[in-house]
Scaffold this active site. Structure first.
Site, PDB file in Angstrom:
ATOM      1  N   TRP A  99       0.956  -1.215  -0.032  1.00  7.21           N
ATOM      2  CA  TRP A  99       0.011   0.039   0.054  1.00  7.21           C
ATOM      3  C   TRP A  99       1.044   1.238   0.175  1.00  7.21           C
ATOM      4  O   TRP A  99       1.848   1.527   0.681  1.00  7.21           O
ATOM      5  CB  TRP A  99      -0.990   0.036   1.281  1.00  7.21           C
ATOM      6  CG  TRP A  99      -1.706   1.338   1.273  1.00  7.21           C
ATOM      7  CD1 TRP A  99      -1.624   2.220   2.135  1.00  7.21           C
ATOM      8  CD2 TRP A  99      -2.938   1.362   0.578  1.00  7.21           C
ATOM      9  NE1 TRP A  99      -2.720   3.361   1.858  1.00  7.21           N
ATOM     10  CE2 TRP A  99      -3.404   2.956   0.683  1.00  7.21           C
ATOM     11  CE3 TRP A  99      -3.779   0.866  -0.392  1.00  7.21           C
ATOM     12  CZ2 TRP A  99      -4.665   3.307   0.212  1.00  7.21           C
ATOM     13  CZ3 TRP A  99      -4.628   1.356  -1.126  1.00  7.21           C
ATOM     14  CH2 TRP A  99      -5.364   2.518  -0.744  1.00  7.21           C
ATOM     15  N   LEU A 100       0.741   2.085  -1.116  1.00  8.87           N
ATOM     16  CA  LEU A 100       1.463   3.506  -1.193  1.00  8.87           C
ATOM     17  C   LEU A 100       0.606   4.414  -0.692  1.00  8.87           C
ATOM     18  O   LEU A 100      -0.427   4.816  -1.114  1.00  8.87           O
ATOM     19  CB  LEU A 100       2.004   3.506  -2.350  1.00  8.87           C
ATOM     20  CG  LEU A 100       2.802   2.300  -2.999  1.00  8.87           C
ATOM     21  CD1 LEU A 100       3.092   2.856  -4.533  1.00  8.87           C
ATOM     22  CD2 LEU A 100       4.037   2.337  -2.269  1.00  8.87           C
ATOM     23  N   ASP A 200       2.649   3.072 -20.392  1.00 10.01           N
ATOM     24  CA  ASP A 200       1.476   3.523 -20.179  1.00 10.01           C
ATOM     25  C   ASP A 200       1.586   4.549 -19.232  1.00 10.01           C
ATOM     26  O   ASP A 200       0.584   4.609 -18.319  1.00 10.01           O
ATOM     27  CB  ASP A 200       0.552   2.388 -19.707  1.00 10.01           C
ATOM     28  CG  ASP A 200      -1.028   2.713 -20.130  1.00 10.01           C
ATOM     29  OD1 ASP A 200      -1.099   3.740 -20.750  1.00 10.01           O
ATOM     30  OD2 ASP A 200      -1.730   1.982 -19.500  1.00 10.01           O
TER      31      ASP A 200
END
Length: 297
Positions: A99-100, A200
């Site tokens: 989790w950032l 992307d």
């Protein structure tokens, strides 16, 4: 999150065996799959991307690219989340990542970090352009394969497959072939060092952390011209001048970059036209026709 999938994760043979999921929160922004924040009984927080069984292949390609990017990123300035688990469970496929904590506003480290990643990958490049497996660009197919020359790689592996899918652009097969040959010839004239790119890099796939470091995710990586990443940052916006100044301080822009950015972004316009139709078809047609005129001049 489907209750069955939640139970799969903490089952004895699941990736989170031995712990409990104390909270699940939906995370917005996903266009294809569902994304979640998981809180565990041991205090960890994880990011989970979930989908049906057929999503496993897409998650595998993503995990592969994240691992590759992580090999060249300087985590002091750019964090590339590394896969913790990729599993096919009875109720679907799951990719678990750290989790950032997003939320930093300044993109200085994001730009510098991307440039350092590009620079580091060049030092260990495979001496050719392409990727070792078929992949995806969003939900669209992104063929693998290799070419020794950059222009051949971009024309054959990126533009040609998209043009084959999109038959509403007003060009005959002969005109398309002449255009592709022109693009290949023009890009082959440059000396390009194969560089590992995100592939992307629109605003939804990059951010800054609360501590100011940059981060990138959801890649469609391949060995290409570093400018393809910079091109996509211009397509939909979301990148600050701090980002470009910090990138250019490490890797200064080369002459003719503006013309090449338009060529490189044609790939993404065509992909969007094939996936979503609508106005992207007209944008692709206008870009294609404008570039074709340049090739003839």
């Amino acid at each position: 999150m489907h209750s069955g999938l939640r139970l799969d994760l903490v089952a004895a043979d699941g990736p989170l065996a031995g712990t409990k999921i104390t909270d699940v929160s939906s995370v917005g922004g996903g266009c294809i799959h569902q994304a979640w924040q998981l809180r565990l009984s041991d205090g960890r927080q994880l990011f989970a991307k979930t989908g049906t069984a057929d999503a496993f292949d897409l998650f595998e390609v993503e995990a592969d690219a994240l691992t590759a990017l992580g090999q060249y990123s300087d985590s002091d300035v750019l964090v590339v989340p590394q896969p913790l688990s990729l599993v096919q469970l009875p109720h679907g496929a799951v990719l678990l990542l750290p989790w950032l904590p997003l939320g930093g506003g300044d993109q200085q480290f994001l730009g510098r970090g991307l440039a350092l990643l590009h620079q580091a990958s060049r030092e260990q490049n495979p001496q050719r352009f392409g990727w070792h497996r078929d992949g995806y660009i969003g939900a669209g197919a992104q063929p693998g394969g290799w070419r020794m020359r950059w222009g051949d790689a971009f024309a054959d592996l990126r533009l040609r497959p998209q043009l084959k899918l999109c038959n509403r652009l007003g060009m005959s097969p002969a005109e398309e072939e002449a255009f592709l040959n022109g693009v290949a010839d023009r890009l082959n004239q440059r000396e390009v060092i194969p560089t590992l790119v995100h592939g992307d890099l629109w605003g939804g796939n990059a951010s800054s952390l609360m501590d100011g470091r940059g981060t990138v995710y959801d890649p469609a990586s391949w060995w290409a011209d570093a400018e393809v990443d910079l091109a996509m940052t211009r397509l939909f916006g979301g990148f600050q001048q701090h980002f470009y100044r910090s990138y250019d301080a490490v890797l200064p822009p080369k002459p003719g970059v503006e013309e090449r950015l338009e060529i490189y972004n044609l790939y993404h316009l065509l992909n969007h036209a094939n996936l979503f139709g609508g106005g992207y078809i007209n944008q692709s047609r206008a870009c294609l026709q404008g570039l074709a005129r340049q090739m003839m001049s």
